[in-house]
Design an enzyme around this catalytic site. Structure first.
Site, PDB file in Angstrom:
ATOM      1  N   GLU A  19      -6.662  -7.761  -0.615  1.00 48.56           N
ATOM      2  CA  GLU A  19      -7.069  -7.787   0.794  1.00 48.56           C
ATOM      3  C   GLU A  19      -8.568  -7.561   0.853  1.00 48.56           C
ATOM      4  OE1 GLU A  19      -4.993  -5.076   3.393  1.00 48.56           O
ATOM      5  OE2 GLU A  19      -3.075  -6.102   3.160  1.00 48.56           O
TER       6      GLU A  19
ATOM      7  N   GLU B 262       0.837  -1.208   0.000  1.00 49.88           N
ATOM      8  CA  GLU B 262       0.000   0.000   0.000  1.00 49.88           C
ATOM      9  C   GLU B 262       0.869   1.254   0.000  1.00 49.88           C
ATOM     10  OE1 GLU B 262      -2.678  -0.431   3.337  1.00 49.88           O
ATOM     11  OE2 GLU B 262      -4.067  -1.639   2.174  1.00 49.88           O
TER      12      GLU B 262
END
Ligand code: NAG
Ligand code: NAG
Ligand code: NAG
Ligand code: NAG
Ligand code: NAG
Length: 653
Positions: A263, A183
């Protein structure tokens, strides 16, 4: 054939074998057909996250098998750098850190692996997996092209990636893809050179054919700094999200290729002092179905959360640490037990792929070992000589954990009152420099607690020359956002009135080592375990033991320790650091105790470091072993609004 020719023949045979091996084993992105391709065939993964660092090695197989039986064909795992390189160049890959064994087990069971080696992993793990010793360069810019950071990353990856290489799919192993960073688009630095350096580094060790990917939140803003040319961009989002809108964001970065949610949140993390997070099974199953219906690939985060044993939990900013349990409201509980959510997910997967026949390994039985009486052993101040292996360090102004070369746990800072304080005088951390909680006593009497962001001043009284002890607890480093350079200890001066306190003696405490060496058990316990009924007492160690009963088959079994009326501290069993307890703040009340730490051959020794006040007035000086976890007690210290905002900022839900 001469032996030379025979040798050459065998070599050719070997080469041929390797060639045919790599021809038959391949994994790639198919841009024409918007899918992955495995061994030339169209392939879609349905995966789940499991962190080997959050469960004892002996349980890895059981958890993986349950994941396999749910219908998954892959797992995803992080490699926490600070778990394997606790000081520069000192590596640890054995026991619970044996990641190669974990990969082998996954493969033996029939699960592919999506590997996330960081170097930064977030993961609600101390400092997002980065080793705290990186902070020895005080102004280091983590997750960037800072040369000192890059040098450390290069040497770590130079150790790790060659170990991983034989486990790549094309080399006969289970690893189908490898994530670059994590991320990165959510981080302020936006340093493309850093991301390019990482992907080149990974390519150089793992080869051109390995599928590398990035993961970012499903919004264009995150993709801007998170994606990089030549590395496949994927997104993450949770239950209840608009699936097509989220994948439209991925399509912005990858107009062609497989859709991937790296995710998919099955639950959510907890924070001390915030309500326990739950996400309903119905909601998780519904969005999963939408993801699978359009042919997308998915990794469920988490499929099993596990436990932040010891000091491994992280924290969010503004500072709020995560509790010991990382249950995550996942389909398998912290203890690996099957839940309604597990079966709801399995039903959804069944509609899309053939799931394995056979018996799902059952939830493990739990045993109630009952109440154990605890005795006061010594206060931290009394045990100082024993606990401070390296001896004290002196300096005019306080030093940080990093200065003292201590990563985790507790440091005791000692000085004197420079003047008479006959009336209550403010002892303060005006710059909010207590990282993270300080237990203050004057001449052996508890005086109060300072806490980062919450309590910056207490009053003290005492004569000039009185001894001031400040035991500082590192409650876990920030793992997300721009504040991950999270120095611990007293990072700014403490003041008395308006004057900075001077002349400090600092004790690095090797509590885990001392407990492992059984030092407390050799001490004469205090004659009385009856403490005065004060609101606050000195931080102190307590001990007790219990024997596992004879004649009951299959003991030891897992259990949960509950600490009724204890306030806040750390608990060990047989030297194993189970983690922090803080039932006075919640929501977690019980701690998971894996049977692997228990013994049937000797009494099991429970050691507690209670930081605030033990309930040892009467017969209530006990801990209790029970069969049910409590992770959702009503919290006594609310900052719900801030938490709700943090969640909304992050994932727009
Ligand atoms: C979901 O997103 C799509 C594409 O952005 C949009 O057309 C649709 O209306 C959204 N659905 C809902 C229920 O908001
Ligand atoms: C400290 O004592 C003063 C004087 O008694 C009082 O006004 C103040 O509220 C106290 N501060 C704290 C933090 O207890
Ligand atoms: C502590 O105070 C002294 C004296 O005012 C100052 O020189 C020093 O920089 C301060 N240290 C920190 C870390 O703020
Ligand atoms: C608990 O401590 C006692 C006393 O030191 C020791 O004899 C015993 O082996 C310990 N138990 C375990 C399981 O290590
Ligand atoms: C906590 O969870 C249990 C089990 O799911 C439930 O029965 C109980 O009502 C919950 N308690 C609170 C305070 O939410």
């Amino acid at each position: 054939m001469s032996s030379l020719r025979l040798g050459r023949f065998l070599l050719l045979l070997l080469l041929n074998h390797e060639l045919s091996l790599s021809a038959s084993r391949s994994f790639s992105v198919d841009y024409q057909n918007d899918c992955f391709r495995k061994d030339g065939e169209k392939f879609r993964y349905i995966s789940g996250s499991i962190h080997y660092s959050r469960m004892p090695r002996a349980y890895w197989k059981d958890r993986l098998l349950k994941m396999y039986m749910a219908g998954l064909n892959a797992i995803q795992t992080y490699i926490p750098w600070n778990f394997h390189e606790e000081s520069p160049g000192r590596y640890s890959f054995s026991g619970d850190r044996d990641v190669e064994h974990f990969l082998q087990l996954a493969q033996d069971i029939g699960l592919l692996v999506i590997l996330r080696p960081g170097p930064y992993i977030c993961a609600e793990w101390d400092m997002g997996g980065l080793p705290a010793w990186l902070l020895q360069k005080k102004d280091i810019v983590l997750r960037s092209s800072d040369p000192d950071y890059i040098a450390a990353v290069d040497s770590w990856m130079g150790k790790l990636l060659p170990m991983m290489k034989p486990y790549l799919y094309q080399n006969g192993g289970p690893i189908i893809s490898v994530q670059v960073e994590n991320e990165y688009g959510s981080y302020f630095a936006c340093d493309y050179n850093y991301m390019r350096h990482l992907s080149k580094l990974m390519r150089s060790y793992l080869g051109e054919e390995t599928v590398l990917f990035t993961t970012d939140g499903a919004s264009l803003g995150f993709l801007k700094c998170g994606t990089i040319q030549g590395v496949y961009a994927t997104v993450d989002f949770g239950a209840g999200s608009n699936v097509s809108a989220a994948f439209n964001v991925q399509r912005h970065a990858e107009p062609n290729g497989p859709l991937v949610n790296s995710e998919y949140y099955t639950g959510w993390l907890d924070l001390w002092g915030s309500p326990h997070s739950v996400v309903s099974s119905t909601k998780v199953a519904k969005t999963l179905n939408e993801i699978l219906a359009i042919g997308a690939n998915v990794n469920m985060y988490m499929f099993i959360g596990g436990t932040n044993f010891g000091y491994w939990n992280g924290a969010v900013a503004p500072y709020s640490p995560q509790p010991t349990s990382y249950d995550y409201d996942a389909p398998l509980t912290e203890a690996g037990d099957l839940t309604e959510k597990y079966f709801a997910i399995r039903e959804v997967i069944k509609m899309y792929r053939k799931i394995p026949e056979g018996i799902i390994p059952p939830s493990s039985p739990k045993y109630s070992y009952g109440a154990v009486k605890m005795k006061l052993l010594q206060t931290v101040s009394e045990a100082l000589e024993t606990l401070s292996f390296s001896g004290p360090v002196e300096s005019m102004f306080p030093q940080t954990f990093t200065d003292l070369k201590q990563a985790f746990g507790y440091v005791l800072y000692r000085t004197e009152l420079p003047v008479d304080c006959s009336t209550p005088t403010p002892l303060s951390s005006p710059l909010n420099g207590v990282r993270d909680r300080a237990y203050v006593s004057v001449n052996g009497v508890a005086a109060g607690i300072l806490e980062r962001n919450k309590v910056l001043t207490i009053n003290v009284t005492g004569k000039a020359g009185s001894q001031v002890d400040v035991l500082v607890e590192n409650m876990g480093r920030i793992n997300y956002g721009k504040n991950i350079n999270d120095f611990k200890g007293l990072v700014y001066n403490l003041t008395l009135g308006n004057v900075a306190l001077k002349g400090w003696t600092m004790y690095s405490l090797s509590i885990d080592e001392a407990i492992n060496q059984g030092i407390f058990w050799e001490m004469i316990t205090k004659s009385s375990d009856q403490l005065p009924p004060t609101a606050l007492s000195l931080p102190a160690f307590y001990g007790g033991s219990f024997i596992i009963p004879d004649g009951i088959p299959d003991l030891p079994q897992d259990t949960y320790i509950s600490l009724p009326k204890w306030r806040k501290g750390q608990v060990w069993i047989n030297g194993f650091n189970l983690g922090r307890y803080w039932p006075s703040r919640g929501p977690q009340v019980t701690l998971f105790v894996p049977a692997t730490v228990l013994s049937t051959d000797a009494p099991n020794n429970v050691t507690i470091l209670e930081l605030e006040a033990a309930p040892c007035l009467s017969s209530s000086c006990i801990v209790d072993f029970t069969t049910t976890p409590i992770l959702n007690e009503t919290v006594k210290y609310h900052h719900k609004q801030r938490w709700a905002k943090f969640r909304a900022d992050l994932f727009g839900h």
